[in-house]
Design a protein around this motif. Sequence first.
Motif, PDB file in Angstrom:
ATOM      1  N   GLY A   1     -10.299   5.707  -5.495  1.00 37.41           N
ATOM      2  CA  GLY A   1     -11.568   4.996  -5.570  1.00 37.41           C
ATOM      3  C   GLY A   1     -11.713   3.977  -4.459  1.00 37.41           C
ATOM      4  O   GLY A   1     -12.774   3.823  -3.856  1.00 37.41           O
ATOM      5  N   ALA A   2     -10.601   3.286  -4.161  1.00 41.15           N
ATOM      6  CA  ALA A   2     -10.650   2.294  -3.088  1.00 41.15           C
ATOM      7  C   ALA A   2     -10.943   2.957  -1.751  1.00 41.15           C
ATOM      8  O   ALA A   2     -11.744   2.464  -0.956  1.00 41.15           O
ATOM      9  CB  ALA A   2      -9.330   1.530  -3.043  1.00 41.15           C
ATOM     10  N   VAL A   3     -10.279   4.099  -1.516  1.00 41.73           N
ATOM     11  CA  VAL A   3     -10.517   4.801  -0.250  1.00 41.73           C
ATOM     12  C   VAL A   3     -11.969   5.264  -0.182  1.00 41.73           C
ATOM     13  O   VAL A   3     -12.639   5.154   0.840  1.00 41.73           O
ATOM     14  CB  VAL A   3      -9.548   5.994  -0.110  1.00 41.73           C
ATOM     15  CG1 VAL A   3      -9.948   6.848   1.067  1.00 41.73           C
ATOM     16  CG2 VAL A   3      -8.138   5.490   0.062  1.00 41.73           C
TER      17      VAL A   3
ATOM     18  N   THR B   1       1.165   5.240   4.073  1.00 40.49           N
ATOM     19  CA  THR B   1      -0.127   4.806   3.549  1.00 40.49           C
ATOM     20  C   THR B   1      -0.837   3.915   4.544  1.00 40.49           C
ATOM     21  O   THR B   1      -2.027   4.085   4.819  1.00 40.49           O
ATOM     22  CB  THR B   1       0.074   4.016   2.238  1.00 40.49           C
ATOM     23  OG1 THR B   1       1.006   4.683   1.422  1.00 40.49           O
ATOM     24  CG2 THR B   1      -1.240   3.819   1.535  1.00 40.49           C
ATOM     25  N   MET B   2      -0.083   2.977   5.125  1.00 41.38           N
ATOM     26  CA  MET B   2      -0.731   2.056   6.060  1.00 41.38           C
ATOM     27  C   MET B   2      -1.217   2.776   7.302  1.00 41.38           C
ATOM     28  O   MET B   2      -2.304   2.494   7.811  1.00 41.38           O
ATOM     29  CB  MET B   2       0.252   0.936   6.434  1.00 41.38           C
ATOM     30  CG  MET B   2       0.499  -0.012   5.287  1.00 41.38           C
ATOM     31  SD  MET B   2       1.294  -1.530   5.805  1.00 41.38           S
ATOM     32  CE  MET B   2       2.884  -0.938   6.295  1.00 41.38           C
ATOM     33  N   ILE B   3      -0.401   3.715   7.774  1.00 44.26           N
ATOM     34  CA  ILE B   3      -0.803   4.424   8.991  1.00 44.26           C
ATOM     35  C   ILE B   3      -2.057   5.251   8.733  1.00 44.26           C
ATOM     36  O   ILE B   3      -2.971   5.290   9.572  1.00 44.26           O
ATOM     37  CB  ILE B   3       0.360   5.295   9.521  1.00 44.26           C
ATOM     38  CG1 ILE B   3       1.469   4.387  10.046  1.00 44.26           C
ATOM     39  CG2 ILE B   3      -0.115   6.217  10.607  1.00 44.26           C
ATOM     40  CD1 ILE B   3       2.673   5.134  10.554  1.00 44.26           C
TER      41      ILE B   3
ATOM     42  N   LEU C   1      -7.998   6.039   9.337  1.00 43.70           N
ATOM     43  CA  LEU C   1      -9.308   6.111   8.701  1.00 43.70           C
ATOM     44  C   LEU C   1     -10.248   5.084   9.292  1.00 43.70           C
ATOM     45  O   LEU C   1     -11.410   5.370   9.593  1.00 43.70           O
ATOM     46  CB  LEU C   1      -9.128   5.862   7.197  1.00 43.70           C
ATOM     47  CG  LEU C   1     -10.345   6.147   6.333  1.00 43.70           C
ATOM     48  CD1 LEU C   1     -10.573   7.633   6.290  1.00 43.70           C
ATOM     49  CD2 LEU C   1     -10.101   5.612   4.942  1.00 43.70           C
ATOM     50  N   ILE C   2      -9.731   3.892   9.487  1.00 40.15           N
ATOM     51  CA  ILE C   2     -10.599   2.837   9.997  1.00 40.15           C
ATOM     52  C   ILE C   2     -10.966   3.104  11.449  1.00 40.15           C
ATOM     53  O   ILE C   2     -12.085   2.807  11.877  1.00 40.15           O
ATOM     54  CB  ILE C   2      -9.923   1.473   9.819  1.00 40.15           C
ATOM     55  CG1 ILE C   2      -9.654   1.284   8.347  1.00 40.15           C
ATOM     56  CG2 ILE C   2     -10.762   0.379  10.386  1.00 40.15           C
ATOM     57  CD1 ILE C   2      -9.665  -0.091   7.868  1.00 40.15           C
ATOM     58  N   ILE C   3     -10.035   3.638  12.212  1.00 34.81           N
ATOM     59  CA  ILE C   3     -10.370   3.983  13.596  1.00 34.81           C
ATOM     60  C   ILE C   3     -11.512   4.983  13.612  1.00 34.81           C
ATOM     61  O   ILE C   3     -12.441   4.885  14.406  1.00 34.81           O
ATOM     62  CB  ILE C   3      -9.148   4.576  14.320  1.00 34.81           C
ATOM     63  CG1 ILE C   3      -8.086   3.510  14.494  1.00 34.81           C
ATOM     64  CG2 ILE C   3      -9.541   5.129  15.662  1.00 34.81           C
ATOM     65  CD1 ILE C   3      -6.805   4.074  15.015  1.00 34.81           C
TER      66      ILE C   3
END
Lengths: 445, 550
Positions: free
Chosen positions: B54-56, B176-178, B183-185
């Motif tokens: 959900g957060a993603v 997960t962080m990578i 995703l943000i990029i």
Amino acid sequence: MTELRQRMAREPDAPPEDKESEAEAKADGETASDSESRVEAVTLPTSVDDTPEVLNRALSNLSSRWKNWWVRGILTLAMIAFFFIIIYLGPMVLMMIVMCVQIKCFHEIITIGYNVYHSYDLPWFRTLSWYFLLCVNYFFYGETVTDYFFTLVQREEPLRILSKYHRFISFTLYLTGFCMFVLSLVKKHYRLQFYMFGWTHVTLLIVVTQSHLVIHNLFEGMIWFIVPISCVICNDIMAYMFGFFFGRTPLIKLSPKKTWEGFIGGCFATVVFGLLLSYVMSGYRCFVCPVEYNNDTNSFTVDCEPSDLFRLQEYNIPGVIQSVIGWKTVRMYPFQIHSIALSTFASLIGPFGGFFASGFKRAFKIKDFANTIPGHGGIMDRFDCQYLMATFVNVYIASFIRGPNPSKLVQQFLTLRPDQQLHIFNMLKSHLTDKGMLTAATEDK
Amino acid sequence: MPGSAADEGKVPFRTAKEEIRVGFGVEGSEGGGGGRRQDIAWRTVFLMSLLHLGAVYSLALIPKAQPLTLLWAAYGIVIHPPGMELTPAALEAQSLNHWTTREVPTLILSNPQWIAECHQETDIDDRYGDLDSRTDSDIPEIPPSSDRTPEILKKALSGLSSRWKNWWIRGILTLTMISLFFLIIYMGSFMLMLLVLGIQVKCFHEIITIGYRVYHSYDLPWFRTLSWYFLLCVNYFFYGETVADYFATFVQREEQLQFLIRYHRFISFALYLAGFCMFVLSLVKKHYRLQFYMFAWTHVTLLITVTQSHLVIQNLFEGMIWFLVPISSVICNDITAYLFGFFFGRTPLIKLSPKKTWEGFIGGFFSTVIFGFIAAYVLSKYQYFVCPVEYRSDVNSFVTECEPSELFQLQSYSLPPFLKALLRRETVSLYPFQIHSIALSTFASLIGPFGGFFASGFKRAFKIKDFANTIPGHGGIMDRFDCQYLMATFVHVYITSFIRGPNPSKVLQQLLVLQPEQQLNVYKVLKTHLVEKGILQPTLKVSSLKRLVF
């Protein structure tokens, strides 16, 4: 009134200081090896009477309170005379004096840090503090000096390279200091070392940036340096006088000697003083003109056509004052209006710098920053109210007086790539056309 | 959504609290009711996965969100961080400088002993003053911190030995962080800016919280407000300086923005002054020293975190590749140094971080250089990464479209003789940017670790294991970004020194601020210069010039 005078004459910090020396002794949880070396330095140094012997003997027959008054008075006059001499000697000497004051202030604050943390013997730390001071000064002087000495710098090849890669060189120097700090961390003293690191950086932030803004203001014209500083000094003196003669209501718990009467009286007196001083100084070119470096004579010159700010103009007096004074108009320099703003800031917000320093002294249980000036304490004591003034003047100039320097902009423009230059040129052109400053006729000359 | 974000963080914290009740250092509550616990654990795994999905999904919704929603989300996710209870009692529980014998921290809200201390006659400054001058050896060692990974992960990995379990947790979180980063990029530069801002605020929060814990100054009057206020002021100042440059066209249109820009420095200074005066007025008799310490702590933190984050954003505007390559080099250096140290590590590197080894350091150096080289090669192909970020007023968004500069065009380099013999080729075609990437990677691997040592020294000085517990297995955000600390500044300095000169938007901005007569003079000077150089033909019309430039 006599009670108040006695209260003001008595040093308010003396009682806490006696308690403090015992508390400090108890609180020193040093290891055994350190305690012997620190027995003599257990208390922060109480103020030693540094007045020269000659002065002491000359005033020996007066009572203690008046002696203090006289010592402070004589030293005040000596400092003011010194100030005038320096002004007379010109901007270069003034710059050097500012630099010396900055170094002395830094030294005083760092010494307090050492005393607080008993970290005088930490490996490397004195070297590193001075090294950081050097780096930051190098960075700032490089930024300002290259602007003002542009032609000189362009001529000399090594200077040109230094200025082109200035930021990179400064950053490398700072990095070296940072790495040395990390490598110098010693197992038992991590916290102390981090404290001193933080202390050094905050001191640099306070002291060095202010001094460079002072020099920026100086280059704008010596009047921008002299009027603010004199206003702060005048406010100090006037507030003291008004408080001495009329003081009743305490101003703030932090400084029990300050009173509301002194504060308000000082405010009015400073505004009037600022008006008069700026009137007097605006008449002289040597104060009013921006300091420029002349390539031919290889020295600083202050020669120019005074700007609008320093030309007498007629102002209509509002009706209220007209009836009082009996004049219809008055001739003033526009700069005097600005000086009202500067004096107001000096008298309203300047004292907060003084309260900050008082709080600092109370927090670390010291009476004065140092004992450099007899009767007055350290250099930092004299300059604590100036703390915010220099930044304010710089921001004021940048916002209200002049924008960025056009010639500097042109220089920056010339270093851009051709397509960027074209882009900017076209944007400027469309902007000017929109404003109606540029018509097709003027363009096709 | 923010509520759930806060909730999902509470799971690990509650576990930690239970452990504290039992006593420090005891490994979770194992044994007893195993079957039922397993059911609960797997249910929690399922629910948490749903929450994460959900957060993603919510992240993907951000571009279409209303501004107020974004504000609310920012508050919930960034400012009210999960996993960190901020009540005084909880801080007492986490407090690390309790020399008094107090093994079981109480969970009542007001700690009577602390209140009693306030009423004592002795100056609190004196009692905490001894914290300053004691050497570290006098301060009792804090027992190793409790394991803060979520219960479910621990259950899932309970079969493995402790060392491999730690490996797995760190590995999962790293991945997960990578993936979040990728995703943000993908979502673009505006999202990256927001991410950088969010990280900055979180780092600031973590460091300030440590300061509170060290000095027990959580209840000082005004101080939390003042710290956040100073953060706001400094951010306002920096954003005004950078953003105004890039949004010149947008700003020109709006009158109020014009006013704000013209007097920007004055307004920022006035805001800062207000904060300064509030600080002076808030000085309380017994707490002078503490308040000055927190004031200095706040300022040094601002100096460290806020300036770095703004340099990152300026690098970003230069082209996303200037943001991606340095950051990935540092991350790669971290990971490969860890791997090399894990497999081949023998000689310790520095007393400050006993886990680091020379083998890891050198192996990481070479791998990072190679990685940077390859990443630069891959990224230089795409306009999306290579072009400076611009704000287009017609589209009202950020675009990255341009003609790539020479830095990002393949060129042939002739190989030096020994490489020629090795590779049996005469020339190789490289992007010039790859040469720069070697410099960037070298810095990342040689000097970047010093930022890590600095943070290690800081943690040892204040006897904390991690900056915070935001990321299980990794510690706080600051733990992840400590090596990046110097990298952003280096990249910025590198760009201004070697790549390009002054920022053209800034020059334009300053030109537009001049007085009209000065503008006219400058215009004439520029025109003569351009005509001399042959860049500007006197007869071309304005419209065709614009076509030439764009």
